[in-house]
Design an enzyme around this catalytic site. Structure first.
Site, short mmCIF file in Angstrom:
data_model
loop_
_atom_site.label_atom_id
_atom_site.label_comp_id
_atom_site.label_asym_id
_atom_site.label_seq_id
_atom_site.Cartn_x
_atom_site.Cartn_y
_atom_site.Cartn_z
N ASP A 225 0.99 -1.19 0.13
CA ASP A 225 -0.16 -0.12 -0.02
C ASP A 225 0.74 1.56 -0.43
O ASP A 225 1.77 1.26 0.39
CB ASP A 225 -0.87 0.10 1.21
CG ASP A 225 -2.24 1.01 1.08
OD1 ASP A 225 -2.45 0.84 -0.11
OD2 ASP A 225 -2.79 0.76 1.97
N ASN B 291 -10.94 -2.72 -4.75
CA ASN B 291 -10.29 -1.56 -5.63
C ASN B 291 -11.33 -1.37 -7.26
O ASN B 291 -11.13 -0.23 -7.96
CB ASN B 291 -9.13 -2.43 -6.12
CG ASN B 291 -8.33 -1.91 -4.89
OD1 ASN B 291 -7.37 -2.63 -5.09
ND2 ASN B 291 -8.26 -1.03 -3.80
N SER C 89 -8.65 -4.37 4.90
CA SER C 89 -8.56 -4.09 4.13
C SER C 89 -9.63 -5.63 3.11
O SER C 89 -8.98 -5.75 2.50
CB SER C 89 -7.73 -3.46 2.89
OG SER C 89 -7.74 -2.18 3.52
C1 IPE Z 1 -5.50 -2.62 -0.18
O1 IPE Z 1 -5.11 -1.60 -0.42
C2 IPE Z 1 -5.27 -3.51 -1.33
C3 IPE Z 1 -4.02 -4.21 -2.00
C4 IPE Z 1 -3.42 -3.13 -1.54
C5 IPE Z 1 -4.55 -4.41 -3.54
P1 IPE Z 1 -6.71 -0.61 0.00
O2 IPE Z 1 -5.58 1.45 -0.68
O3 IPE Z 1 -6.80 -0.63 -1.62
O4 IPE Z 1 -6.04 0.01 0.77
P2 IPE Z 1 -7.82 0.76 1.75
O5 IPE Z 1 -8.94 1.49 0.77
O6 IPE Z 1 -7.54 1.97 2.08
O7 IPE Z 1 -8.24 -0.69 2.95
C1 IPE Z 2 -1.71 0.57 -3.68
O1 IPE Z 2 -1.52 1.61 -3.38
C2 IPE Z 2 -2.04 -0.32 -4.56
C3 IPE Z 2 -3.57 -0.92 -4.68
C4 IPE Z 2 -4.32 -1.07 -3.69
C5 IPE Z 2 -3.45 -1.53 -5.97
P1 IPE Z 2 -2.44 2.86 -3.52
O2 IPE Z 2 -2.85 3.56 -5.28
O3 IPE Z 2 -3.75 2.06 -2.65
O4 IPE Z 2 -1.89 3.45 -2.53
P2 IPE Z 2 -2.93 5.24 -1.50
O5 IPE Z 2 -3.30 4.40 -0.52
O6 IPE Z 2 -3.50 5.63 -2.66
O7 IPE Z 2 -1.15 6.03 -1.46
MG MG Z 3 -3.95 1.86 -0.65
#
Ligand code: IPE
Ligand code: IPE
Ligand code: MG
Length: 245
Positions: free
Chosen positions: A17, A65, A193
């Site tokens: 993340d 997502n 998550s």
């Molecule tokens: C969890 O991260 C999913 C992945 C890393 C693929 P998110 O960024 O989607 O989670 P939330 O929305 O902050 O809980």
């Molecule tokens: C993790 O990074 C990748 C996925 C969830 C696919 P994020 O896209 O969630 O990055 P932040 O949380 O917005 O920084």
């Molecule tokens: Mg994220």
């Protein structure tokens, strides 16, 4: 004598993340953060192999997502395509078995073929396993397992009274993958998550501030050392560092 906690983890799971925040901090588009995230994944696979781990599981696209703008969803799919196309030969040559775990529902046909090809090409490898949780949601995984059990009971293939943890676990997408010893989430968020709810019942958890594109072998080794200093009890008692029976 070494304490039971002193041996290293065999299976690490990572919630990768913070790609978006990494990009935002630099005034860059989120897509670039995701691209740098793929580089961090490459480094981490390599580091885990060198550290003699057996499994690495990464959360790369969650069932939630899909709520992101269509453009971001397609760029995340494009990155999976790119990763498989660029890295599959090296992974195969290095003895890595690749599995992609999650729902196949809603995925474009070319992604489905790519997943099948990656799994097939590496299916005989045994040295190290990379599990990519893609279009994955733990609640969906559990519901699907419950449905499979219900179907087996309805069809007379098993009795409801015989349902136990093992019967449940063999119907999960992650069937056959040992439970993670250590779960790491980057980016300073303290939540799961919807990742691996069944499998992490007794995993050690670590939440690190580092944003995923900045994650390197240093952070990995720090996490492994912290893991080694913990005492896993699994509900039992420890006496002088020895696990009770
Ligand atoms: C969890 O991260 C999913 C992945 C890393 C693929 P998110 O960024 O989607 O989670 P939330 O929305 O902050 O809980
Ligand atoms: C993790 O990074 C990748 C996925 C969830 C696919 P994020 O896209 O969630 O990055 P932040 O949380 O917005 O920084
Ligand atoms: Mg994220």
């Amino acid at each position: 004598m070494a304490s039971p906690g002193a041996s290293g983890p065999k299976h690490i799971a990572i919630i990768m993340d913070g790609n978006g925040r990494w990009a935002k901090q630099r005034g860059l588009p989120r897509q670039l953060g995701h691209e740098r995230g793929v580089e961090a994944l490459r480094r981490t696979v390599e580091a885990c192999r060198n550290l003699d781990l057996e499994h690495l599981t990464v959360f790369s696209f969650s069932s939630e997502n899909w709520k992101r703008p269509a453009e971001e969803v397609s760029s995340l799919f494009a990155l999976l395509r790119l990763y498989v196309r660029q890295d599959l030969n090296t992974l195969a040559k290095d003895g890595v078995r690749v599995r992609v775990l999650g729902s196949r529902h809603g995925l474009p046909d070319d992604i489905l073929s790519l997943i099948e090809m990656a799994e097939e090409k590496t299916s005989h490898n045994t040295r190290f396993q990379l599990n990519i949780a893609f279009n994955y949601g733990a609640r969906d995984e559990i519901v699907e397992a419950a449905k499979a059990l219900a179907n087996d009971v309805e069809a007379g293939r098993m009795n409801a009274a015989d349902i136990d943890s093992d019967a449940f676990a063999t119907r999960l997408w992650f069937s056959g993958v040992p439970d993670p010893d250590l779960l790491i989430r980057t980016s300073g968020e303290f939540r799961l998550s919807n990742f691996l709810l069944w499998q992490i019942a007794y995993s050690e958890m670590m939440f690190v501030d580092c944003l995923w594109p900045d994650f390197s072998e240093t952070e990995l080794i720090d996490a492994i050392n912290a893991y080694k200093s913990r005492e896993r009890r699994f509900g039992g008692l420890t006496v002088d560092g020895l696990q009770s029976e």
